[in-house]
Design a protein around this motif. Structure first.
Motif, PDB file in Angstrom:
ATOM      1  N   SER A 204       0.826  -1.207   0.000  1.00 33.12           N
ATOM      2  CA  SER A 204       0.000   0.000   0.000  1.00 33.12           C
ATOM      3  C   SER A 204       0.859   1.255   0.000  1.00 33.12           C
ATOM      4  N   PRO A 205       0.492   2.250  -0.812  1.00 34.05           N
ATOM      5  CA  PRO A 205       1.243   3.509  -0.770  1.00 34.05           C
ATOM      6  C   PRO A 205       0.957   4.328   0.481  1.00 34.05           C
ATOM      7  N   ILE A 206      -0.046   3.934   1.255  1.00 41.20           N
ATOM      8  CA  ILE A 206      -0.418   4.703   2.443  1.00 41.20           C
ATOM      9  C   ILE A 206       0.541   4.428   3.596  1.00 41.20           C
ATOM     10  N   HIS A 207       0.776   3.158   3.906  1.00 41.90           N
ATOM     11  CA  HIS A 207       1.596   2.846   5.069  1.00 41.90           C
ATOM     12  C   HIS A 207       2.766   1.911   4.761  1.00 41.90           C
ATOM     13  N   ARG A 208       2.914   1.501   3.506  1.00 43.47           N
ATOM     14  CA  ARG A 208       4.045   0.654   3.130  1.00 43.47           C
ATOM     15  C   ARG A 208       4.685   1.182   1.841  1.00 43.47           C
ATOM     16  N   VAL A 225       7.882  -3.712 -19.422  1.00 42.44           N
ATOM     17  CA  VAL A 225       6.647  -2.986 -19.135  1.00 42.44           C
ATOM     18  C   VAL A 225       6.232  -3.303 -17.699  1.00 42.44           C
ATOM     19  N   VAL A 226       6.109  -2.294 -16.868  1.00 47.39           N
ATOM     20  CA  VAL A 226       5.644  -2.453 -15.488  1.00 47.39           C
ATOM     21  C   VAL A 226       4.580  -1.388 -15.243  1.00 47.39           C
ATOM     22  N   ARG A 227       3.355  -1.826 -14.940  1.00 47.50           N
ATOM     23  CA  ARG A 227       2.254  -0.901 -14.725  1.00 47.50           C
ATOM     24  C   ARG A 227       1.624  -1.127 -13.355  1.00 47.50           C
ATOM     25  N   PRO A 228       1.961  -0.300 -12.379  1.00 51.31           N
ATOM     26  CA  PRO A 228       1.274  -0.376 -11.084  1.00 51.31           C
ATOM     27  C   PRO A 228      -0.161   0.132 -11.223  1.00 51.31           C
ATOM     28  N   TYR A 229      -1.048  -0.370 -10.371  1.00 52.63           N
ATOM     29  CA  TYR A 229      -2.413   0.142 -10.331  1.00 52.63           C
ATOM     30  C   TYR A 229      -2.955   0.030  -8.918  1.00 52.63           C
ATOM     31  N   LEU A 230      -4.019   0.777  -8.653  1.00 52.57           N
ATOM     32  CA  LEU A 230      -4.533   0.927  -7.292  1.00 52.57           C
ATOM     33  C   LEU A 230      -5.967   0.446  -7.190  1.00 52.57           C
ATOM     34  N   GLN A 231      -6.273  -0.151  -6.044  1.00 55.10           N
ATOM     35  CA  GLN A 231      -7.638  -0.564  -5.760  1.00 55.10           C
ATOM     36  C   GLN A 231      -7.850  -0.570  -4.256  1.00 55.10           C
ATOM     37  N   TYR A 232      -8.930   0.026  -3.809  1.00 52.27           N
ATOM     38  CA  TYR A 232      -9.279  -0.075  -2.391  1.00 52.27           C
ATOM     39  C   TYR A 232      -9.851  -1.464  -2.139  1.00 52.27           C
ATOM     40  N   VAL A 233      -9.312  -2.141  -1.127  1.00 51.86           N
ATOM     41  CA  VAL A 233      -9.793  -3.468  -0.734  1.00 51.86           C
ATOM     42  C   VAL A 233     -10.374  -3.351   0.669  1.00 51.86           C
ATOM     43  N   PRO A 234     -11.695  -3.438   0.831  1.00 55.89           N
ATOM     44  CA  PRO A 234     -12.307  -3.209   2.146  1.00 55.89           C
ATOM     45  C   PRO A 234     -11.702  -4.062   3.255  1.00 55.89           C
ATOM     46  N   LEU A 235     -11.476  -5.344   2.999  1.00 52.07           N
ATOM     47  CA  LEU A 235     -10.985  -6.233   4.048  1.00 52.07           C
ATOM     48  C   LEU A 235      -9.552  -5.912   4.457  1.00 52.07           C
ATOM     49  N   LEU A 285      -2.631   6.635 -11.870  1.00 48.18           N
ATOM     50  CA  LEU A 285      -2.040   6.850 -10.553  1.00 48.18           C
ATOM     51  C   LEU A 285      -2.104   8.320 -10.160  1.00 48.18           C
ATOM     52  N   PRO A 286      -2.518   8.617  -8.939  1.00 50.38           N
ATOM     53  CA  PRO A 286      -2.512  10.010  -8.482  1.00 50.38           C
ATOM     54  C   PRO A 286      -1.083  10.530  -8.341  1.00 50.38           C
ATOM     55  N   PRO A 287      -0.933  11.849  -8.331  1.00 48.87           N
ATOM     56  CA  PRO A 287       0.418  12.423  -8.295  1.00 48.87           C
ATOM     57  C   PRO A 287       1.284  11.928  -7.140  1.00 48.87           C
ATOM     58  N   PHE A 288       0.703  11.723  -5.958  1.00 54.46           N
ATOM     59  CA  PHE A 288       1.553  11.323  -4.835  1.00 54.46           C
ATOM     60  C   PHE A 288       2.148   9.936  -5.055  1.00 54.46           C
ATOM     61  N   VAL A 289       1.416   9.050  -5.747  1.00 51.15           N
ATOM     62  CA  VAL A 289       1.950   7.725  -6.046  1.00 51.15           C
ATOM     63  C   VAL A 289       2.972   7.814  -7.176  1.00 51.15           C
ATOM     64  N   GLN A 290       2.696   8.647  -8.170  1.00 49.42           N
ATOM     65  CA  GLN A 290       3.682   8.848  -9.228  1.00 49.42           C
ATOM     66  C   GLN A 290       4.997   9.353  -8.647  1.00 49.42           C
ATOM     67  N   ALA A 291       4.912  10.282  -7.701  1.00 53.00           N
ATOM     68  CA  ALA A 291       6.132  10.813  -7.078  1.00 53.00           C
ATOM     69  C   ALA A 291       6.848   9.736  -6.276  1.00 53.00           C
TER      70      ALA A 291
END
Length: 323
Positions: A204-208, A225-235, A285-291
């Motif tokens: 996670s980009p939030i705490h890891r 080719v490496v493409r990161p992507y994001l998804q909120y996972v409730p659990l 990806l939002p700017p903070f993740v791109q950075a």
């Protein structure tokens, strides 16, 4: 390890399952019953009943999957790379003993064989009995080939090649780090057919964030080719990151209309999360993740540790309180 906060008796009875993601951050889920428990030589496995998520599996004190939210994780993990490839016929899942990844791969009508390389037979047995809404009969599909044992050893010794590899692993701490190194990714690259795709979760980009950046740096050291992507996972209680990698296939090159056309062609019109629109949404990806991912990061090599101080304190910090 710092102990989770005792939140008291939850309204409605039962107990709180508290997962501490770092010393400063975590979440809780109300549980009403411990349905099953097993201790294998490798790990501690539990199935709990929850009012919100239905039955849920946790391993070594961390939530892995649940009946009602598994699609937040499995659909982007499986279908984004599979649809990008366009014709997956041979697939390998490393880990994934709950059967959710295998089920989603087996939905493709052209799929000929899915190999499930899982370390722990107990995970499969518990999932088979208690999580039919996750595996949906995948363990009984004749196209599924279950191989028990160390996933890295399997890939390094495997002579077969695959169109798609899914690394559905536990977090990259302790012995599991060996499945997140450049050397392991090179072995995965050799096990892919030309144009093959690989997907994995990358924390996670939030705490890891530091760990996520190092994993991405490791992938970039191997794949074109490496493409990161994001998804909120409730659990998982947070924004979660995944990545697709390949020597040539690029999910950003696939128009949304073509994603939907391929889903319709393969009879996958009932997915709950993944579509042509969300394909590009989660890749944006939002700017903070791109950075975060643009900053220099040390790739992970064999012998390295990824035990961030906060995670070392929080490891396994899920327990039932106020039972």
């Amino acid at each position: 390890m710092s102990a989770p906060h005792d939140a008291g008796t939850p309204a409605g009875g039962g107990a709180f399952a508290v997962e501490q993601l770092s010393p400063d951050f975590g979440f809780y889920v109300r549980t009403t019953e411990l349905l099953a428990e097993a201790r294998s030589p490798d790990q501690h496995i539990e199935i709990v009943q929850t009012p919100l998520f239905g039955r849920a599996m946790r391993i070594d004190g961390c939530f892995m999957t649940s009946e009602r939210d598994e699609f937040f994780y499995h659909e982007p993990m499986i279908h984004l790379p599979a649809i990008t490839h366009g014709d997956v016929r041979q697939a390998l899942v490393v880990g994934g003993g709950d059967g959710g990844a295998a089920h989603n791969l087996l939905r493709y009508p052209q799929m000929q064989r899915v190999v499930l390389a899982e370390l722990d037979r107990e995970v499969i047995d518990m999932a088979r009995q208690w999580l039919p809404a996750v595996h949906r009969g995948a363990f009984d599909d004749p196209r599924l080939d279950i191989r028990l044992g160390d996933g890295r050893a399997f890939i390094e010794g495997c002579e077969a090649q695959f169109d798609q590899i899914v690394l559905d692993l536990t977090d990259p701490f302790g012995p599991a780090v060996a499945l997140y190194t450049r050397q392991f990714y090179r072995a995965c690259q050799r096990a892919l057919k030309p144009g093959g795709v690989i997907s994995l979760h990358i924390q996670s980009p939030i705490h890891r964030g530091d760990t996520m950046a190092r994993i991405v740096a490791s992938l970039r050291g191997v794949f074109g080719v490496v493409r990161p992507y994001l998804q909120y996972v409730p659990l998982y209680g947070t924004l979660w990151a995944m990545a697709m990698a390949s020597d040539s296939a690029d999910p950003l090159a696939l128009p949304a209309a073509e994603v939907d056309a391929r889903l319709a062609r393969d009879g996958l019109t009932d997915l709950q999360l993944y579509s042509g629109a969300t394909h590009h949404g989660i890749l944006s990806l939002p700017p903070f993740v791109q950075a975060l991912l643009a900053a220099p990061a040390q790739p992970v090599d064999d012998g390295d540790s990824l035990d961030e101080p906060s995670l070392a304190q929080a490891a396994g910090a899920l327990r039932l309180v106020a039972g």
